[in-house]
Design a protein around this motif. Structure first.
Motif, PDB file in Angstrom:
ATOM      1  N   THR A 143       0.821  -1.209   0.000  1.00  0.00           N
ATOM      2  CA  THR A 143       0.000   0.000   0.000  1.00  0.00           C
ATOM      3  C   THR A 143       0.853   1.257   0.000  1.00  0.00           C
ATOM      4  O   THR A 143       0.538   2.246  -0.651  1.00  0.00           O
ATOM      5  CB  THR A 143      -0.913   0.011   1.233  1.00  0.00           C
TER       6      THR A 143
ATOM      7  N   HIS B 166      -1.845   1.944  -4.651  1.00  0.00           N
ATOM      8  CA  HIS B 166      -2.862   1.383  -5.557  1.00  0.00           C
ATOM      9  C   HIS B 166      -3.160   2.347  -6.706  1.00  0.00           C
ATOM     10  O   HIS B 166      -3.718   1.949  -7.723  1.00  0.00           O
ATOM     11  CB  HIS B 166      -4.142   1.033  -4.785  1.00  0.00           C
TER      12      HIS B 166
ATOM     13  N   ARG C 186      -9.251  -2.273  -5.326  1.00  0.00           N
ATOM     14  CA  ARG C 186      -7.970  -1.582  -5.389  1.00  0.00           C
ATOM     15  C   ARG C 186      -6.934  -2.464  -6.092  1.00  0.00           C
ATOM     16  O   ARG C 186      -6.904  -3.676  -5.894  1.00  0.00           O
ATOM     17  CB  ARG C 186      -7.489  -1.205  -3.998  1.00  0.00           C
ATOM     18  N   GLU C 187      -6.073  -1.825  -6.865  1.00  0.00           N
ATOM     19  CA  GLU C 187      -5.075  -2.558  -7.634  1.00  0.00           C
ATOM     20  C   GLU C 187      -4.159  -3.383  -6.741  1.00  0.00           C
ATOM     21  O   GLU C 187      -3.781  -4.516  -7.103  1.00  0.00           O
ATOM     22  CB  GLU C 187      -4.252  -1.578  -8.474  1.00  0.00           C
ATOM     23  N   THR C 188      -3.768  -2.831  -5.594  1.00  0.00           N
ATOM     24  CA  THR C 188      -2.883  -3.566  -4.690  1.00  0.00           C
ATOM     25  C   THR C 188      -3.558  -4.839  -4.186  1.00  0.00           C
ATOM     26  O   THR C 188      -2.935  -5.906  -4.114  1.00  0.00           O
ATOM     27  CB  THR C 188      -2.499  -2.669  -3.504  1.00  0.00           C
TER      28      THR C 188
ATOM     29  N   THR D 269      -9.927  -3.980 -13.201  1.00  0.00           N
ATOM     30  CA  THR D 269      -8.724  -4.016 -12.370  1.00  0.00           C
ATOM     31  C   THR D 269      -8.020  -5.367 -12.395  1.00  0.00           C
ATOM     32  O   THR D 269      -6.795  -5.439 -12.592  1.00  0.00           O
ATOM     33  CB  THR D 269      -9.075  -3.637 -10.917  1.00  0.00           C
TER      34      THR D 269
ATOM     35  N   GLU E  52      -4.241  -5.782 -14.045  1.00  0.00           N
ATOM     36  CA  GLU E  52      -3.133  -6.250 -13.208  1.00  0.00           C
ATOM     37  C   GLU E  52      -2.536  -7.540 -13.772  1.00  0.00           C
ATOM     38  O   GLU E  52      -1.313  -7.694 -13.852  1.00  0.00           O
ATOM     39  CB  GLU E  52      -3.608  -6.480 -11.766  1.00  0.00           C
TER      40      GLU E  52
END
Length: 369
Positions: free
Chosen positions: A58, A157, A171-173, A199, A203
């Motif tokens: 994060t 993210h 969220r991307e993370t 997303t 990713e």
């Protein structure tokens, strides 16, 4: 600060093991799991690289020093002697965030913040501003004052190339860590039947193409005295992307979501490798090629829509998967075990809860169907 120091990679609770595995894969050989993330020992170049390559973190904190303080006057004195100038620039405003524990004699975070801010202004002529690009994070625990610098700035993210998002975005993370939890290896196809803003697929495609997540954004460490622009530019240039081994597929019943996902994939440079369709989840069909991973974050009622209406949606999706996707694995994110059960898929026992958008969710997984 040429000697190695502690670097803390903040992670999502419940997914620390996945973050640890990612750190090891990225060459942070001494990574250790700790509450809230992982720690490694490294240099400022390791800090830059962590921000550039870590998909699941994060933010990246550089722990630049610590000292003991048993009362506010002692905190004031030692903060004035701290070597802030080794890391911070006098021409860049900073903000100070203090947290305290019950085990410390200094328990008033507001008073501690004021003392450190005054020490920064008086000893190093620093400017304090609420919107400063650099944040100093101070933790006072059992009378030990640990000083860290947030080297990321905006949450990691925010990759820098995704603008359009829908309701309850993943969220991307978090998506990256869930892909890792599903044993995604970058060489198999991935399909998301409820892709939203895309997303998971973006990713997955970036991983398959060897694209660094932080390749298009800026970071707070660029405002520090320790930053070397030339070395950073060299680091960003290392590694070239390559065509993925397989294709990626996304669908959604909402035509607006498909437009958003397409735009986001174009901005990320992966649109040529993802096919998006405006389609109900129950109508998905198996693409040509080898089996791979189906992963999705369906609505779960707690944030979007009426939960009672969703059981049929999950059942329809599950029927399509069972009918069309022999040999594929499934990863499904939901806050309700009952909804996952409605899909009728042979899910393994659920793991630890994961915080997402103010709710606790679980990643339900199957083996190859």
């Amino acid at each position: 600060m040429t000697e190695p120091f502690e670097i803390f990679m903040v992670g999502t609770p419940g997914l620390e093991k996945a973050l640890h595995a990612e750190a090891l894969d990225n060459g942070f050989a001494d990574a250790q799991i700790t509450p809230g993330g992982i720690t490694v020992m490294g240099t400022w170049e390791d800090v830059w690289r962590a921000n550039l390559v870590m998909r699941g973190a994060t933010r990246i904190l550089a722990r630049i020093g610590s000292f003991m303080a048993f009362h506010l006057a002692q905190l004031d004195k030692r903060a004035r002697k701290f070597a802030w100038g080794d890391v911070l620039r006098a021409d860049v405003p900073v903000r100070v965030e203090v947290s305290t524990s019950k085990k410390s004699k200094i328990y008033h975070a507001g008073a501690a913040t004021q003392r450190i801010e005054t020490a920064l202004k008086d000893s190093h002529a620093m400017t304090i501003a609420a919107d400063a690009p650099v944040a100093i994070k101070v933790r006072i625990d059992d009378n030990r004052v640990t000083i860290s610098v947030d080297t990321s700035g905006e949450s990691l993210h925010k990759r820098g190339h995704k603008e359009a998002v829908g309701k309850a975005p993943m969220r991307e993370t978090l998506a990256a860590l869930m892909l890792r939890e599903c044993a995604y290896d970058g060489v198999e196809p991935v399909l998301d039947p409820m892709c939203g803003s895309g997303t998971f697929l973006i990713e997955a495609a970036e991983i398959a193409m060897g694209l660094n997540p932080g390749r298009t954004r800026d970071f707070a460490f660029q405002h520090l005295a320790t930053f070397d622009k030339d070395k950073w530019q060299d680091m960003r240039r290392v590694g070239e992307s390559h065509a993925p081994a397989q294709h990626f597929y996304g669908s959604d019943r909402d035509a607006g979501a498909i437009r958003m996902a397409t735009t986001n994939a174009e901005r990320a440079g992966v649109a040529d490798h993802i096919t998006f369709q405006n389609l109900n989840a129950a109508d998905i069909t198996r693409p040509e090629g080898p089996p791979g991973l189906i992963i999705c974050n369906p609505p779960y009622g707690g944030r979007i829509g009426n939960q009672n209406m969703l059981y049929g949606v999950y059942a329809g999706l599950g029927d399509a998967i069972k009918r069309e996707f022999s040999g594929w694995r499934v990863g499904m994110v939901t806050s309700e075990a009952g909804l996952a059960k409605a899909a009728g898929l042979p899910f393994k026992p659920k793991g630890a809860p994961i915080p997402h958008g103010g709710l606790k969710v679980w990643l339900f997984q199957t083996g190859p169907l």
